[in-house]
Structures are given as structure tokens and as C-alpha cells.
Design a protein around this motif. Structure first.
Motif, PDB file in Angstrom:
ATOM      1  N   PHE A  49     -15.580 -12.060   8.156  1.00 30.30           N
ATOM      2  CA  PHE A  49     -14.163 -12.054   8.515  1.00 30.30           C
ATOM      3  C   PHE A  49     -13.685 -10.609   8.586  1.00 30.30           C
ATOM      4  CE2 PHE A  49     -14.014 -12.024   3.874  1.00 30.30           C
ATOM      5  CZ  PHE A  49     -12.926 -11.235   3.552  1.00 30.30           C
ATOM      6  N   GLN A  50     -12.505 -10.417   9.148  1.00 29.26           N
ATOM      7  CA  GLN A  50     -11.947  -9.081   9.280  1.00 29.26           C
ATOM      8  C   GLN A  50     -10.429  -9.181   9.154  1.00 29.26           C
ATOM      9  OE1 GLN A  50     -11.788  -6.066   8.638  1.00 29.26           O
ATOM     10  NE2 GLN A  50     -13.552  -5.358   9.844  1.00 29.26           N
ATOM     11  N   THR A  51      -9.787  -8.037   9.027  1.00 25.78           N
ATOM     12  CA  THR A  51      -8.330  -7.989   8.968  1.00 25.78           C
ATOM     13  C   THR A  51      -7.851  -6.866   9.865  1.00 25.78           C
ATOM     14  OG1 THR A  51      -6.424  -7.964   7.466  1.00 25.78           O
ATOM     15  CG2 THR A  51      -8.191  -6.386   7.017  1.00 25.78           C
ATOM     16  N   PHE A  52      -6.590  -6.940  10.259  1.00 24.93           N
ATOM     17  CA  PHE A  52      -5.986  -5.895  11.076  1.00 24.93           C
ATOM     18  C   PHE A  52      -4.865  -5.271  10.275  1.00 24.93           C
ATOM     19  CE2 PHE A  52      -2.849  -4.528  14.332  1.00 24.93           C
ATOM     20  CZ  PHE A  52      -3.633  -3.566  14.945  1.00 24.93           C
ATOM     21  N   GLY A  53      -4.989  -4.007   9.959  1.00 27.42           N
ATOM     22  CA  GLY A  53      -3.981  -3.359   9.135  1.00 27.42           C
ATOM     23  C   GLY A  53      -4.605  -2.776   7.884  1.00 27.42           C
ATOM     24  N   SER A  54      -3.853  -2.785   6.799  1.00 24.68           N
ATOM     25  CA  SER A  54      -4.280  -2.092   5.581  1.00 24.68           C
ATOM     26  C   SER A  54      -4.833  -3.047   4.527  1.00 24.68           C
ATOM     27  CB  SER A  54      -3.095  -1.321   4.980  1.00 24.68           C
ATOM     28  OG  SER A  54      -2.710  -0.273   5.837  1.00 24.68           O
ATOM     29  N   TRP A  55      -5.846  -2.562   3.807  1.00 24.73           N
ATOM     30  CA  TRP A  55      -6.401  -3.279   2.669  1.00 24.73           C
ATOM     31  C   TRP A  55      -6.978  -2.232   1.710  1.00 24.73           C
ATOM     32  CZ3 TRP A  55     -11.630  -2.826   1.458  1.00 24.73           C
ATOM     33  CH2 TRP A  55     -12.437  -2.241   2.447  1.00 24.73           C
ATOM     34  N   LYS A  56      -7.198  -2.648   0.478  1.00 22.04           N
ATOM     35  CA  LYS A  56      -7.718  -1.718  -0.519  1.00 22.04           C
ATOM     36  C   LYS A  56      -8.478  -2.498  -1.578  1.00 22.04           C
ATOM     37  CE  LYS A  56      -6.148   1.871  -3.793  1.00 22.04           C
ATOM     38  NZ  LYS A  56      -6.981   2.965  -3.258  1.00 22.04           N
ATOM     39  N   GLU A  57      -9.588  -1.947  -2.048  1.00 24.49           N
ATOM     40  CA  GLU A  57     -10.294  -2.534  -3.188  1.00 24.49           C
ATOM     41  C   GLU A  57      -9.812  -1.856  -4.462  1.00 24.49           C
ATOM     42  OE1 GLU A  57     -14.793  -2.761  -5.013  1.00 24.49           O
ATOM     43  OE2 GLU A  57     -14.558  -3.057  -2.837  1.00 24.49           O
ATOM     44  N   CYS A  58      -9.305  -2.650  -5.393  1.00 27.66           N
ATOM     45  CA  CYS A  58      -8.753  -2.133  -6.648  1.00 27.66           C
ATOM     46  C   CYS A  58      -9.555  -2.673  -7.825  1.00 27.66           C
ATOM     47  CB  CYS A  58      -7.288  -2.539  -6.800  1.00 27.66           C
ATOM     48  SG  CYS A  58      -6.214  -1.936  -5.472  1.00 27.66           S
ATOM     49  N   GLU A  59      -9.517  -1.970  -8.913  1.00 27.10           N
ATOM     50  CA  GLU A  59     -10.268  -2.372 -10.098  1.00 27.10           C
ATOM     51  C   GLU A  59      -9.536  -3.403 -10.939  1.00 27.10           C
ATOM     52  OE1 GLU A  59     -13.438  -1.687 -10.882  1.00 27.10           O
ATOM     53  OE2 GLU A  59     -13.446  -0.788  -8.888  1.00 27.10           O
ATOM     54  N   SER A  60      -8.226  -3.546 -10.751  1.00 24.82           N
ATOM     55  CA  SER A  60      -7.453  -4.490 -11.561  1.00 24.82           C
ATOM     56  C   SER A  60      -6.182  -4.864 -10.819  1.00 24.82           C
ATOM     57  CB  SER A  60      -7.079  -3.858 -12.906  1.00 24.82           C
ATOM     58  OG  SER A  60      -6.182  -2.773 -12.694  1.00 24.82           O
ATOM     59  N   MET A  61      -5.508  -5.920 -11.308  1.00 23.08           N
ATOM     60  CA  MET A  61      -4.241  -6.318 -10.715  1.00 23.08           C
ATOM     61  C   MET A  61      -3.183  -5.250 -10.940  1.00 23.08           C
ATOM     62  SD  MET A  61      -2.624  -8.468  -8.896  1.00 23.08           S
ATOM     63  CE  MET A  61      -3.587  -9.970  -8.870  1.00 23.08           C
ATOM     64  N   ASP A  62      -3.230  -4.568 -12.093  1.00 29.54           N
ATOM     65  CA  ASP A  62      -2.279  -3.481 -12.338  1.00 29.54           C
ATOM     66  C   ASP A  62      -2.405  -2.397 -11.270  1.00 29.54           C
ATOM     67  OD1 ASP A  62      -1.220  -4.686 -14.551  1.00 29.54           O
ATOM     68  OD2 ASP A  62      -2.460  -3.583 -15.988  1.00 29.54           O
ATOM     69  N   GLU A  63      -3.638  -2.065 -10.900  1.00 24.82           N
ATOM     70  CA  GLU A  63      -3.844  -1.058  -9.853  1.00 24.82           C
ATOM     71  C   GLU A  63      -3.326  -1.572  -8.514  1.00 24.82           C
ATOM     72  OE1 GLU A  63      -7.410   1.367  -7.530  1.00 24.82           O
ATOM     73  OE2 GLU A  63      -7.866   0.364  -9.439  1.00 24.82           O
ATOM     74  N   CYS A  64      -3.522  -2.865  -8.239  1.00 26.54           N
ATOM     75  CA  CYS A  64      -2.996  -3.459  -7.003  1.00 26.54           C
ATOM     76  C   CYS A  64      -1.482  -3.283  -6.934  1.00 26.54           C
ATOM     77  CB  CYS A  64      -3.331  -4.942  -6.927  1.00 26.54           C
ATOM     78  SG  CYS A  64      -5.062  -5.328  -6.596  1.00 26.54           S
ATOM     79  N   LEU A  65      -0.797  -3.614  -8.032  1.00 27.78           N
ATOM     80  CA  LEU A  65       0.659  -3.548  -8.046  1.00 27.78           C
ATOM     81  C   LEU A  65       1.160  -2.114  -7.975  1.00 27.78           C
ATOM     82  CD1 LEU A  65       1.435  -6.308 -10.705  1.00 27.78           C
ATOM     83  CD2 LEU A  65       1.575  -6.479  -8.221  1.00 27.78           C
ATOM     84  N   ASP A  66       0.452  -1.199  -8.630  1.00 27.84           N
ATOM     85  CA  ASP A  66       0.847   0.213  -8.593  1.00 27.84           C
ATOM     86  C   ASP A  66       0.779   0.769  -7.176  1.00 27.84           C
ATOM     87  OD1 ASP A  66       1.292   0.252 -11.305  1.00 27.84           O
ATOM     88  OD2 ASP A  66      -0.637   1.150 -11.819  1.00 27.84           O
TER      89      ASP A  66
END
Length: 296
Positions: free
Chosen positions: A91-108
Motif C-alpha cells: 500500500f502507499q499514501t499521498f502526503g506526509s507520514w512519519k515513523e515514531c517510537e511512541s504515541m507521545d512522539e506522534c502527538l508531539d
């Protein structure tokens, strides 16, 4: 160890490309590939699959999922020790994505990722949200039921099959996204969704924390914690952000004055609206309109 989290911004929702089965016998390795350009989601149906990505290695057992990045080096980290069967989905996405180590990092990083997404995906005035998918997890029975639909649809005509697989893939992602949440997180997320819905329905009216506490029957501190967990911002910050987003629509789709638009989206003073807009967008409402609309 907790799994990293793949943080996607939507719309558009990550989209299905292809799927299939693969079988390994003792001594076989997972294929060695570099930067294949699509996400590779692996589900082990039987046996154990040793697989690595950019120096990190997993021993995937029956019922486990791993999502490999489109920009990584993937390889078999060791030979299979017995018969192993997997399902793979690209699968693929169009736009932005990021791999984070935790949910806190995702929210930050959520606000910055959303702004990046809007520029990449040309969604300057769209209402977007986050999708959180664990990189490595145990598949649930419900998610497996949806996954089986991919291959039941093999008997459909191609045109119909492609539509149905896209719908099944979105349902599958939704299960993975919700399965990430703990019971306490799930309760907070459900409350945050109620807050978000109330704000969207009433954003042109006067809304404050005491009103939300009265309407939703939870203390304002808990409302704020729930919104921070789900959306990375407090209810009042979400309200202001949503009003600005709606004003962008009106700036591009109407010839109304800035003063009228400020009133339409719930700001009492045009100076406060202009200040909030400039702080978020880096330019005034008038300059934003001029940037996208040329006068004849």
C-alpha cells in the motif's frame, strides 16, 4: 518492547495497491530489497519469518503483522527453520507520514506533520486527521476476518474487485488503528470524538470550557486530557484551529470581507481573528486569499 507507530495524515487514506501469498520452506530467506517505493505489510499465517529492516530484526510468528517502510532496506535476517506461509499487502499514501517510537512522539509531532501534509497533498483548507498504525503487532480476530476478504474477492470481476479491495483495506486499517489503543485510551478517544463533533457542529457559537463541561458531563481537565491524547491539542485550541480552517474555505470560496468571515466562523473581533490566522498560517487572511486567488 513497544512497537514503533506509523503516523499517517488523512485524507487521502493510505491506499491498497496489491496483495498475495508467499510460502517458504526450511532454509529459505525473505527476499532482499531496497527502497521498493511501497509499504509492505506482512502477516504470518504459519511458521516463523525472520526479517530485517535497516539493521533492526524481527522473528515474526504466526498471527503477527509487520509493516516495512517504502524507503528502507528489507531482507531475511536468517533462514526459515520450517514451513512458513505469509500474506503480503502493498500500500502507499499521498502526503506526509512519519515513523515514531511512541504515541507521545506522534502527538508531539502531530501539528508539524499536519502542516507538512497540507502542503504536500495540496489540502490547504481541508479538515484532516491522524491515523496511527503499529509497525509490529498481533493481529486480532476481527482484523483477520477483514483480511480474508481480500482473497475471497479474487473471484470478482477485476473492476468490481478493485473497488471492494480498497474498501476492505480501509476497514482493515481502521481495525489496526483502533486496536492500538488501550482500554483507557479507547475511552478517552471516544470522549475526544464527542468533543470534536460538538465543536464542529457549534463552532460559530460561543464555546468555552464550562459549556463543554456542562454539555458533556465531564470535568474540563479530563476533557482537555482526552483531546490532547486523541488530537494533540486542548478543546479550545481545537476550536480556534477549526475556526481558522473554516475561514480558509470562505476566503477561497467567497468574496466576503475579512470582517464578515471572522463573524461567520465565530470570532467576535476581526483583530483577534487576524492575529489567530496569522499565527497559524504565517500570513494575514487577505494575503492568504491573494496567494490563491488572482484578480481579473
Amino acid at each position: 518492547m513497544l512497537s514503533p507507530i506509523l503516523h499517517f495524515i488523512s485524507p487521502p487514506i493510505p491506499y491498497f495497491i496489491d496483495c498475495g501469498h508467499a510460502t517458504y520452506t526450511a532454509g529459505d530467506y525473505h527476499i532482499n530489497r531496497n527502497c521498493i517505493g511501497v509499504f509492505d505489510l506482512i502477516v504470518v499465517l504459519k511458521g516463523t519469518l525472520p526479517v530485517g529492516e535497516d539493521g533492526k530484526e524481527w522473528q515474526l510468528k504466526e498471527g503477527e503483522i509487520l509493516i516495512l517502510r517504502p524507503d528502507g532496506h528489507h531482507y531475511g535476517s536468517a533462514p526459515c527453520t520450517g514451513d512458513t506461509k505469509i500474506i503480503w499487502i502493498h500500500f502507499q499514501t499521498f502526503g506526509s507520514w512519519k515513523e515514531c517510537e511512541s504515541m507521545d512522539e506522534c502527538l508531539d509531532n502531530q501539528s508539524a506533520l499536519i502542516e507538512s501534509h497540507k502542503q504536500k497533498a495540496y489540502l490547504n483548507h481541508a479538515d484532516v486527521c491522524s491515523i496511527y498504525i503499529p509497525k509490529h503487532m498481533k493481529i486480532t480476530a476481527k482484523a483477520m476476518e477483514v483480511l480474508n476478504l481480500f482473497f475471497e474477492q479474487e473471484q470478482e470481476p477485476q473492476s468490481l474487485r478493485n473497488w471492494k479491495r480498497q474498501a476492505s483495506f480501509q476497514s482493515f486499517l481502521q481495525h489496526l488503528d483502533r486496536d492500538l489503543a488501550s482500554p483507557s485510551d479507547a475511552t478517552a478517544i471516544q470522549l475526544a470524538e464527542r468533543i470534536e463533533l460538538y465543536i464542529r457542529r457549534n463552532y460559530t457559537q460561543d464555546i468555552n470550557n464550562p459549556l463543554l463541561q456542562k454539555e458533556l458531563n465531564y470535568h474540563s481537565n479530563y476533557l482537555a486530557k482526552s483531546m490532547l491524547k486523541a488530537y494533540g491539542m486542548t478543546p479550545m485550541a481545537y476550536l480556534q484551529n477549526y475556526r481558522v480552517e473554516q475561514s480558509k474555505r470562505l476566503l477561497l470560496q467567497t468574496s466576503w470581507s475579512v470582517t464578515r468571515i471572522a463573524e461567520e466562523v465565530g470570532f467576535h473581533h476581526v483583530s483577534h481573528f487576524s492575529s489567530c490566522f496569522s499565527k497559524k498560517e504565517g500570513l494575514s487572511p487577505s494575503d492568504f486569499r491573494s496567494r490563491f486567488i488572482r484578480k481579473r
